[in-house]
Enzyme design. Structure first.
Site, PDB file in Angstrom:
ATOM      1  N   ASP A   1       0.885  -1.168   0.000  1.00  0.00           N
ATOM      2  CA  ASP A   1       0.000   0.000   0.000  1.00  0.00           C
ATOM      3  C   ASP A   1       0.918   1.212   0.000  1.00  0.00           C
ATOM      4  O   ASP A   1       1.717   1.398   0.940  1.00  0.00           O
ATOM      5  CB  ASP A   1      -0.877  -0.027   1.268  1.00  0.00           C
ATOM      6  CG  ASP A   1      -1.862   1.140   1.315  1.00  0.00           C
ATOM      7  OD1 ASP A   1      -1.546   2.220   0.776  1.00  0.00           O
ATOM      8  OD2 ASP A   1      -2.930   0.968   1.909  1.00  0.00           O
TER       9      ASP A   1
ATOM     10  N   LYS B   1      -1.504  15.404 -10.127  1.00  0.00           N
ATOM     11  CA  LYS B   1      -0.717  14.929 -11.275  1.00  0.00           C
ATOM     12  C   LYS B   1       0.267  16.010 -11.752  1.00  0.00           C
ATOM     13  O   LYS B   1       1.333  15.685 -12.291  1.00  0.00           O
ATOM     14  CB  LYS B   1      -1.643  14.474 -12.407  1.00  0.00           C
ATOM     15  CG  LYS B   1      -2.428  13.189 -12.067  1.00  0.00           C
ATOM     16  CD  LYS B   1      -1.522  11.974 -11.776  1.00  0.00           C
ATOM     17  CE  LYS B   1      -2.296  10.675 -11.634  1.00  0.00           C
ATOM     18  NZ  LYS B   1      -1.469   9.515 -11.281  1.00  0.00           N
TER      19      LYS B   1
ATOM     20  N   THR C   1     -11.411   2.198 -17.258  1.00  0.00           N
ATOM     21  CA  THR C   1     -11.071   1.350 -16.100  1.00  0.00           C
ATOM     22  C   THR C   1     -12.062   1.675 -14.981  1.00  0.00           C
ATOM     23  O   THR C   1     -12.888   2.590 -15.123  1.00  0.00           O
ATOM     24  CB  THR C   1      -9.638   1.639 -15.587  1.00  0.00           C
ATOM     25  OG1 THR C   1      -9.602   2.994 -15.122  1.00  0.00           O
ATOM     26  CG2 THR C   1      -8.577   1.421 -16.646  1.00  0.00           C
TER      27      THR C   1
ATOM     28  N   TYR D   1      -7.309  16.075  -8.144  1.00  0.00           N
ATOM     29  CA  TYR D   1      -6.624  15.128  -9.042  1.00  0.00           C
ATOM     30  C   TYR D   1      -5.679  15.849 -10.016  1.00  0.00           C
ATOM     31  O   TYR D   1      -4.496  15.479 -10.094  1.00  0.00           O
ATOM     32  CB  TYR D   1      -7.645  14.262  -9.780  1.00  0.00           C
ATOM     33  CG  TYR D   1      -7.017  13.234 -10.694  1.00  0.00           C
ATOM     34  CD1 TYR D   1      -6.288  12.168 -10.172  1.00  0.00           C
ATOM     35  CD2 TYR D   1      -7.132  13.344 -12.075  1.00  0.00           C
ATOM     36  CE1 TYR D   1      -5.705  11.235 -11.007  1.00  0.00           C
ATOM     37  CE2 TYR D   1      -6.554  12.407 -12.919  1.00  0.00           C
ATOM     38  CZ  TYR D   1      -5.840  11.359 -12.386  1.00  0.00           C
ATOM     39  OH  TYR D   1      -5.252  10.441 -13.215  1.00  0.00           O
TER      40      TYR D   1
HETATM   41  N1  LIG Z   1      -8.034   5.618 -16.483  1.00  0.00           N
HETATM   42  C1  LIG Z   1      -7.649   6.789 -17.007  1.00  0.00           C
HETATM   43  O1  LIG Z   1      -8.335   7.383 -17.859  1.00  0.00           O
HETATM   44  C2  LIG Z   1      -6.341   7.409 -16.572  1.00  0.00           C
HETATM   45  C3  LIG Z   1      -5.881   8.530 -17.297  1.00  0.00           C
HETATM   46  C4  LIG Z   1      -4.683   9.114 -16.917  1.00  0.00           C
HETATM   47  C5  LIG Z   1      -3.967   8.598 -15.858  1.00  0.00           C
HETATM   48  N2  LIG Z   1      -4.437   7.516 -15.178  1.00  0.00           N
HETATM   49  C6  LIG Z   1      -3.620   6.996 -14.075  1.00  0.00           C
HETATM   50  O2  LIG Z   1      -3.338   5.632 -14.313  1.00  0.00           O
HETATM   51  C7  LIG Z   1      -3.081   4.968 -13.071  1.00  0.00           C
HETATM   52  C8  LIG Z   1      -3.876   3.675 -13.017  1.00  0.00           C
HETATM   53  O3  LIG Z   1      -5.255   4.005 -13.078  1.00  0.00           O
HETATM   54  P1  LIG Z   1      -6.364   3.016 -13.655  1.00  0.00           P
HETATM   55  O4  LIG Z   1      -7.157   3.789 -14.631  1.00  0.00           O
HETATM   56  O5  LIG Z   1      -5.781   1.725 -14.048  1.00  0.00           O
HETATM   57  O6  LIG Z   1      -7.280   2.879 -12.331  1.00  0.00           O
HETATM   58  P2  LIG Z   1      -7.820   1.601 -11.529  1.00  0.00           P
HETATM   59  O7  LIG Z   1      -8.289   0.543 -12.441  1.00  0.00           O
HETATM   60  O8  LIG Z   1      -8.769   2.185 -10.524  1.00  0.00           O
HETATM   61  O9  LIG Z   1      -6.502   1.071 -10.791  1.00  0.00           O
HETATM   62  C9  LIG Z   1      -5.888   1.816  -9.775  1.00  0.00           C
HETATM   63  C10 LIG Z   1      -4.924   0.910  -9.051  1.00  0.00           C
HETATM   64  O10 LIG Z   1      -4.277   1.662  -8.020  1.00  0.00           O
HETATM   65  C11 LIG Z   1      -4.400   0.917  -6.818  1.00  0.00           C
HETATM   66  N3  LIG Z   1      -4.315   1.755  -5.624  1.00  0.00           N
HETATM   67  C12 LIG Z   1      -5.119   2.745  -5.229  1.00  0.00           C
HETATM   68  N4  LIG Z   1      -4.708   3.212  -4.042  1.00  0.00           N
HETATM   69  C13 LIG Z   1      -3.617   2.489  -3.690  1.00  0.00           C
HETATM   70  C14 LIG Z   1      -2.741   2.483  -2.586  1.00  0.00           C
HETATM   71  N5  LIG Z   1      -2.913   3.299  -1.543  1.00  0.00           N
HETATM   72  N6  LIG Z   1      -1.699   1.622  -2.585  1.00  0.00           N
HETATM   73  C15 LIG Z   1      -1.515   0.758  -3.604  1.00  0.00           C
HETATM   74  N7  LIG Z   1      -2.326   0.697  -4.660  1.00  0.00           N
HETATM   75  C16 LIG Z   1      -3.358   1.554  -4.710  1.00  0.00           C
HETATM   76  C17 LIG Z   1      -5.747   0.207  -6.936  1.00  0.00           C
HETATM   77  O11 LIG Z   1      -5.854  -0.838  -5.985  1.00  0.00           O
HETATM   78  P3  LIG Z   1      -7.289  -1.395  -5.494  1.00  0.00           P
HETATM   79  O12 LIG Z   1      -7.773  -2.356  -6.565  1.00  0.00           O
HETATM   80  O13 LIG Z   1      -6.966  -2.068  -4.208  1.00  0.00           O
HETATM   81  O14 LIG Z   1      -8.206  -0.221  -5.346  1.00  0.00           O
HETATM   82  C18 LIG Z   1      -5.623  -0.275  -8.364  1.00  0.00           C
HETATM   83  O15 LIG Z   1      -4.806  -1.398  -8.437  1.00  0.00           O
HETATM   84  C19 LIG Z   1      -3.424   5.979 -11.981  1.00  0.00           C
HETATM   85  O16 LIG Z   1      -2.238   6.586 -11.512  1.00  0.00           O
HETATM   86  C20 LIG Z   1      -4.281   7.007 -12.712  1.00  0.00           C
HETATM   87  O17 LIG Z   1      -4.213   8.287 -12.113  1.00  0.00           O
HETATM   88  C21 LIG Z   1      -5.616   6.908 -15.505  1.00  0.00           C
END
Ligand SMILES: NC(=O)c1ccc[n+]([C@@H]2O[C@H](COP(=O)([O-])OP(=O)(O)OC[C@H]3O[C@@H](n4cnc5c(N)ncnc54)[C@H](OP(=O)(O)O)[C@@H]3O)[C@@H](O)[C@H]2O)c1
Length: 255
Positions: free
Chosen positions: A60, A171, A202, A167
Site C-alpha cells: 500500500d 498529477k 477502467t 486530481y
Molecule cells: N483511467 C484513465 O483514464 C487514466 C488517465 C490518466 C492517468 N491515469 C492513471 O493511471 C493509473 C492507473 O489508473 P487506472 O485507470 O488503471 O485505475 P484503476 O483501475 O482504478 O486502478 C488503480 C490501481 O491503483 C491501486 N491503488 C489505489 N490506491 C492504492 C494504494 N494506496 N496503494 C496501492 N495501490 C493503490 C488500486 O488498488 P485497489 O484495486 O486495491 O483499489 C488499483 O490497483 C493511476 O495513476 C491514474 O491516475 C488513468
C-alpha cells in the site's frame, strides 16, 4: 544474462495490470504490487496463465511499512530492481466530483497521500535497488490533466472540461517530481519519465474512457523499456487533440 525485474504499484487491475502483462510478455519478471493480498494473488494467477513470470507483493503506497518490507524482500530475492512503475493512483476517495471552490480538504489530502506522497515513499525506498541495475527506468504514471499547459491552452480539449482541484493538481505534482528526480539522477544510469495513458476505460472512471487498458499501458511500457539513448525528464504518451476523432497518436506532452 540475468532476467530483468519490474515492480508495478497498483497492478492488480486496470492500466497497472496491463502494464504487468505487457512487460511480462517481454520476458521481464513482474512484481505485482497490490494493497490487497487476495486481489494481488488473483492478478498473479491470471498473469501466470499467460506464462508471465509474476509474483505478488502486498504494497500500500500510503503505508511506508509495506513499502520498506517490499524493498527488503526485493533486495533479498534479486539484489536489484530494473524498472519501477509508480502506477497506483486515485482521483477521489469520496467519489464526489467537486469544483475547486467546493473541494474537501480531507479528500484532497487522501488523493495526495496516494498519488504524490506514496510515489515519493516508493521511489525513495526503491532507489538503492534501482541504482544497482545496469539501466534502470522509473515511470511515473501521470496524466495530461496534470499538464498546466494543456489545461490552459484554448486549443486543448481539456480547456472545456469542468474545473477540479485535487486530481489535476496531484498529477501536476507528479510531473514536477518527475522533472526533479530526473534532474537529481542525470548522469546516472536511471531514467525518470512521466507517462500519459490517455482517457482509459477502467474502474477509475467507471469505464467511461475511450481507450482500452492495453492502450492505456502503452506509454508506461514504452518508457519502462527505453534504450540507453532515450530521454529522461519528459511527459510522454497519448496525445488528445480537437481534430477528427481526437486521437493524435503518441508523443511528448507539454508540462
Ligand atoms: N483511467 C484513465 O483514464 C487514466 C488517465 C490518466 C492517468 N491515469 C492513471 O493511471 C493509473 C492507473 O489508473 P487506472 O485507470 O488503471 O485505475 P484503476 O483501475 O482504478 O486502478 C488503480 C490501481 O491503483 C491501486 N491503488 C489505489 N490506491 C492504492 C494504494 N494506496 N496503494 C496501492 N495501490 C493503490 C488500486 O488498488 P485497489 O484495486 O486495491 O483499489 C488499483 O490497483 C493511476 O495513476 C491514474 O491516475 C488513468
Amino acid at each position: 544474462m540475468t532476467t530483468k525485474v519490474a515492480l508495478i504499484t497498483g497492478a492488480n487491475k486496470g492500466i497497472g495490470f496491463e502494464t504487468a502483462r505487457r512487460l511480462g510478455a517481454l520476458g521481464i519478471t513482474v512484481l505485482v504490487g497490490a494493497r490487497d493480498e487476495r486481489r494481488g494473488a488473483d492478478a498473479v494467477r491470471r498473469l501466470r496463465e499467460e506464462a508471465v513470470d509474476a509474483r505478488a507483493v502486498t504494497l500500500d503506497v500510503t503505508d511506508p511499512e509495506t513499502v520498506f518490507r517490499t524493498a527488503a524482500w526485493i533486495d533479498e530475492e534479486y539484489g536489484h530492481l530494473d524498472v519501477l512503475v509508480n502506477n497506483a493512483g486515485t482521483a477521489t476517495i469520496s467519489r464526489r466530483r467537486a469544483l475547486p471552490s467546493e473541494t474537501s480538504l480531507d479528500d484532497m489530502r487522501a488523493v495526495y497521500e496516494v498519488n504524490v506522497f506514496g510515489l515519493v515513499t516508493v521511489t525513495n525506498a526503491m532507489l538503492p535497488l534501482l541504482r544497482r541495475a545496469p539501466a534502470a527506468r522509473i515511470v511515473n504514471v501521470s496524466s495530461e490533466v496534470g499538464s498546466i499547459a494543456s489545461q490552459t491552452a484554448a486549443t486543448s480539449p481539456l480547456s472545456t472540461m469542468p474545473a477540479s482541484a485535487q486530481y489535476p493538481s496531484s498529477k501536476a505534482a507528479v510531473n514536477m517530481l518527475t522533472a526533479q528526480y530526473a534532474k537529481e539522477l542525470a548522469g546516472t544510469r536511471i531514467k525518470v519519465n512521466a507517462a500519459n495513458p490517455g482517457f482509459t476505460a477502467t474502474d477509475f472512471n467507471d469505464h467511461r474512457g475511450i481507450r482500452t487498458a492495453e492502450q492505456g499501458a502503452e506509454a508506461s511500457v514504452h518508457l519502462a523499456t527505453l534504450p540507453d539513448d532515450g530521454p529522461s525528464g519528459i511527459l510522454w504518451g497519448h496525445l488528445w487533440t480537437t481534430e477528427g476523432d481526437g486521437d493524435g497518436g503518441y508523443g511528448v506532452l507539454p508540462w
